[in-house]
Design an enzyme around this catalytic site. Structure first.
Site, PDB file in Angstrom:
ATOM      1  N   THR A   1       0.806  -1.229   0.000  1.00  0.00           N
ATOM      2  CA  THR A   1       0.000   0.000   0.000  1.00  0.00           C
ATOM      3  C   THR A   1       0.832   1.269   0.000  1.00  0.00           C
ATOM      4  O   THR A   1       0.485   2.257  -0.666  1.00  0.00           O
ATOM      5  CB  THR A   1      -0.946  -0.013   1.227  1.00  0.00           C
ATOM      6  OG1 THR A   1      -1.879  -1.069   1.048  1.00  0.00           O
ATOM      7  CG2 THR A   1      -1.695   1.286   1.382  1.00  0.00           C
TER       8      THR A   1
ATOM      9  N   ASP B   1       1.422  -6.519  -4.589  1.00  0.00           N
ATOM     10  CA  ASP B   1       0.536  -6.510  -3.435  1.00  0.00           C
ATOM     11  C   ASP B   1       0.974  -7.738  -2.645  1.00  0.00           C
ATOM     12  O   ASP B   1       1.105  -8.830  -3.219  1.00  0.00           O
ATOM     13  CB  ASP B   1      -0.917  -6.656  -3.918  1.00  0.00           C
ATOM     14  CG  ASP B   1      -1.915  -6.522  -2.776  1.00  0.00           C
ATOM     15  OD1 ASP B   1      -1.781  -7.282  -1.793  1.00  0.00           O
ATOM     16  OD2 ASP B   1      -2.811  -5.679  -2.869  1.00  0.00           O
ATOM     17  N   SER B   2       1.201  -7.605  -1.353  1.00  0.00           N
ATOM     18  CA  SER B   2       1.813  -8.724  -0.628  1.00  0.00           C
ATOM     19  C   SER B   2       0.904  -9.951  -0.563  1.00  0.00           C
ATOM     20  O   SER B   2       1.366 -11.047  -0.261  1.00  0.00           O
ATOM     21  CB  SER B   2       2.269  -8.301   0.769  1.00  0.00           C
ATOM     22  OG  SER B   2       1.175  -8.189   1.646  1.00  0.00           O
ATOM     23  N   SER B   3      -0.382  -9.791  -0.870  1.00  0.00           N
ATOM     24  CA  SER B   3      -1.265 -10.960  -0.938  1.00  0.00           C
ATOM     25  C   SER B   3      -0.849 -11.886  -2.071  1.00  0.00           C
ATOM     26  O   SER B   3      -1.213 -13.060  -2.091  1.00  0.00           O
ATOM     27  CB  SER B   3      -2.714 -10.531  -1.185  1.00  0.00           C
ATOM     28  OG  SER B   3      -3.075  -9.548  -0.280  1.00  0.00           O
TER      29      SER B   3
ATOM     30  N   ASP C   1      -0.423  -7.114   4.374  1.00  0.00           N
ATOM     31  CA  ASP C   1      -1.194  -8.363   4.486  1.00  0.00           C
ATOM     32  C   ASP C   1      -0.339  -9.573   4.838  1.00  0.00           C
ATOM     33  O   ASP C   1      -0.752 -10.414   5.637  1.00  0.00           O
ATOM     34  CB  ASP C   1      -1.962  -8.637   3.181  1.00  0.00           C
ATOM     35  CG  ASP C   1      -3.139  -7.683   3.018  1.00  0.00           C
ATOM     36  OD1 ASP C   1      -3.570  -7.106   4.036  1.00  0.00           O
ATOM     37  OD2 ASP C   1      -3.626  -7.521   1.884  1.00  0.00           O
TER      38      ASP C   1
ATOM     39  N   THR D   1       2.261 -10.234  14.224  1.00  0.00           N
ATOM     40  CA  THR D   1       1.085 -10.711  13.502  1.00  0.00           C
ATOM     41  C   THR D   1       0.184  -9.512  13.196  1.00  0.00           C
ATOM     42  O   THR D   1       0.153  -8.548  13.963  1.00  0.00           O
ATOM     43  CB  THR D   1       0.357 -11.813  14.319  1.00  0.00           C
ATOM     44  OG1 THR D   1      -0.617 -12.430  13.496  1.00  0.00           O
ATOM     45  CG2 THR D   1      -0.301 -11.301  15.577  1.00  0.00           C
TER      46      THR D   1
ATOM     47  N   GLN E   1      -5.224 -21.333  18.326  1.00  0.00           N
ATOM     48  CA  GLN E   1      -6.006 -20.271  17.681  1.00  0.00           C
ATOM     49  C   GLN E   1      -5.989 -18.986  18.512  1.00  0.00           C
ATOM     50  O   GLN E   1      -6.373 -17.931  18.034  1.00  0.00           O
ATOM     51  CB  GLN E   1      -7.447 -20.740  17.476  1.00  0.00           C
ATOM     52  CG  GLN E   1      -7.537 -21.869  16.476  1.00  0.00           C
ATOM     53  CD  GLN E   1      -8.942 -22.451  16.348  1.00  0.00           C
ATOM     54  OE1 GLN E   1      -9.918 -21.811  16.747  1.00  0.00           O
ATOM     55  NE2 GLN E   1      -9.033 -23.638  15.787  1.00  0.00           N
ATOM     56  N   CYS E   2      -5.549 -19.089  19.765  1.00  0.00           N
ATOM     57  CA  CYS E   2      -5.459 -17.891  20.613  1.00  0.00           C
ATOM     58  C   CYS E   2      -4.188 -17.130  20.251  1.00  0.00           C
ATOM     59  O   CYS E   2      -3.105 -17.721  20.246  1.00  0.00           O
ATOM     60  CB  CYS E   2      -5.378 -18.259  22.085  1.00  0.00           C
ATOM     61  SG  CYS E   2      -6.737 -19.258  22.659  1.00  0.00           S
TER      62      CYS E   2
HETATM   63  N1  ASP Z   1      -2.996  -5.529   0.141  1.00  0.00           N
HETATM   64  C1  ASP Z   1      -1.943  -4.667   0.616  1.00  0.00           C
HETATM   65  C2  ASP Z   1      -0.655  -5.469   0.627  1.00  0.00           C
HETATM   66  O1  ASP Z   1      -0.492  -6.295   1.487  1.00  0.00           O
HETATM   67  C3  ASP Z   1      -2.283  -4.138   1.961  1.00  0.00           C
HETATM   68  C4  ASP Z   1      -1.264  -3.210   2.577  1.00  0.00           C
HETATM   69  O2  ASP Z   1      -0.148  -3.041   2.152  1.00  0.00           O
HETATM   70  O3  ASP Z   1      -1.628  -2.577   3.607  1.00  0.00           O
HETATM   71  O4  ASP Z   1       0.174  -5.291  -0.228  1.00  0.00           O
END
Ligand code: ASP
Length: 336
Positions: free
Chosen positions: A13, A58-60, A91, A161, A272-273
């Site tokens: 972002t 985009d890191s996704s 992300d 995290t 999961q915690c």
């Molecule tokens: N989708 C974006 C990413 O991970 C979100 C971000 O950077 O805040 O690249």
């Protein structure tokens, strides 16, 4: 003499622009924006060189090959710089930080990952402070390890995290104290030591290891697990309830876990915690997992478990060695 920092832009972002389909990365754009930020030229700032990866992501969209590319770019310049700041999407920033903490063997310089929730092109961007403070932290070099700086908090990279999808305090490390807090001043805090391996710096690239993360939930349909947990998955992170518990009713999951284990998979039991540790055997609902050959993630994040499995398999260890090392503290990723 001023310190020299390498600023590596991977995407995310912070350097995105608006488009009709939403924010997206734009090549050769961020450097022009940085040139307009006067604070970056302030006396107090370190000298830095800007490098941009291609393609920006985009890191996704990132996977282990991208962790390798980032690791390679850092190792290429390791001897030429005093520290490193990596601009990255939020992300999967915690996954990349975890992976780099294992891959950068013998690291003795700060590597600070940062980014923003609002792009620098917007008035309310949090990117300016995240970038400026990360450069100062890299210059101070109090923690020569992989860290994540965001919203005033310096965190151990493999403990971080993402906690908020839209807040500016987007990251935390619930099982590890903050390494620093940036208020009026940057206040460095005492943190648990990372085990120091006395070796020269070396990059360990990761291989394509089939890894699965399976989250248990009430009423889970075990036949679905049966289809997923085959010998094709070499590492399985089992996200269980609380301190490592799974539904025992009907005894349906255990035979599947046993079969996967016998077929050669390493099964790592996490919680999961976000806060606290797995304690296999504390309840009747968790002890059979240990008997079935699973190992404990203790208080590791899922991000750290995934990255550690990639790393240990890529190092060529056998199953017993991997089981042992998953429970050892290699880079400060777990408490014990
Ligand atoms: N989708 C974006 C990413 O991970 C979100 C971000 O950077 O805040 O690249």
């Amino acid at each position: 003499m001023k310190k020299k920092i390498c600023l590596l832009h991977t995407g995310g972002t912070i350097g995105m622009i608006r488009s009709s389909q939403g924010y997206l990365p734009k090549e050769h754009y961020l450097e022009t924006v940085l040139n307009t930020i006067e604070d970056l030229k302030n006396e107090a700032m370190p000298d830095f060189d800007f490098f941009e990866m291609s393609p920006l992501l985009d890191s996704s969209d990132m996977a282990f090959e991208d962790w390798n590319r980032i690791g390679y770019e850092l190792s290429l310049r390791y001897n030429d710089y005093d520290g490193f700041v990596v601009l990255h999407g939020t992300d999967t920033m915690a996954y990349t930080a975890s992976a780099l903490s294992f891959m950068l063997e013998g690291l003795n310089k700060p590597v600070i990952l940062t980014g923003s929730q609002i792009p620098l092109c917007e008035v309310r961007s949090d990117g300016r402070d995240n970038l400026v403070t990360s450069l100062l932290i890299a210059q101070d070099a109090k923690y020569p390890e992989v860290c994540l700086y965001f919203g005033g908090r310096l965190l151990r990279g493999n403990r971080a995290t993402k906690m908020s999808a839209d807040g500016l305090l987007a990251f935390d490390s619930p099982n590890c104290p903050h390494l620093a807090e940036a208020g009026i001043e940057i206040r460095y805090l005492p943190a648990p030591k990372t085990p120091k391996a006395e070796r020269d710096f070396k990059l360990c690239p990761l291989e394509n290891v089939p890894i699965g993360v399976l989250k248990v939930f009430p009423g889970i349909s075990f036949p679905i697990f049966d289809k997923l947990m085959t010998e094709k998955l070499r590492g399985i992170v089992l996200e269980t309830f609380g301190a490592g518990n799974i539904p025992n009713e009907g005894n349906a999951l255990l035979p599947i876990i046993k079969r996967a284990f016998e077929a050669g998979s390493v099964i790592c039991v996490s919680s999961q915690c976000p806060q606290g540790t797995v304690s296999l055997g504390a309840y009747k609902t968790s002890s059979p997992l240990k008997e079935a050959g699973a190992v404990s993630a203790f208080d590791m994040t899922t991000e750290a478990c995934v990255a550690k499995l990639y790393y240990l398999f890529s190092k060529g260890y056998n199953k017993e060695e991997i089981k042992h090392l998953m429970e050892e503290n290699l880079r400060g990723e777990l408490t014990h």
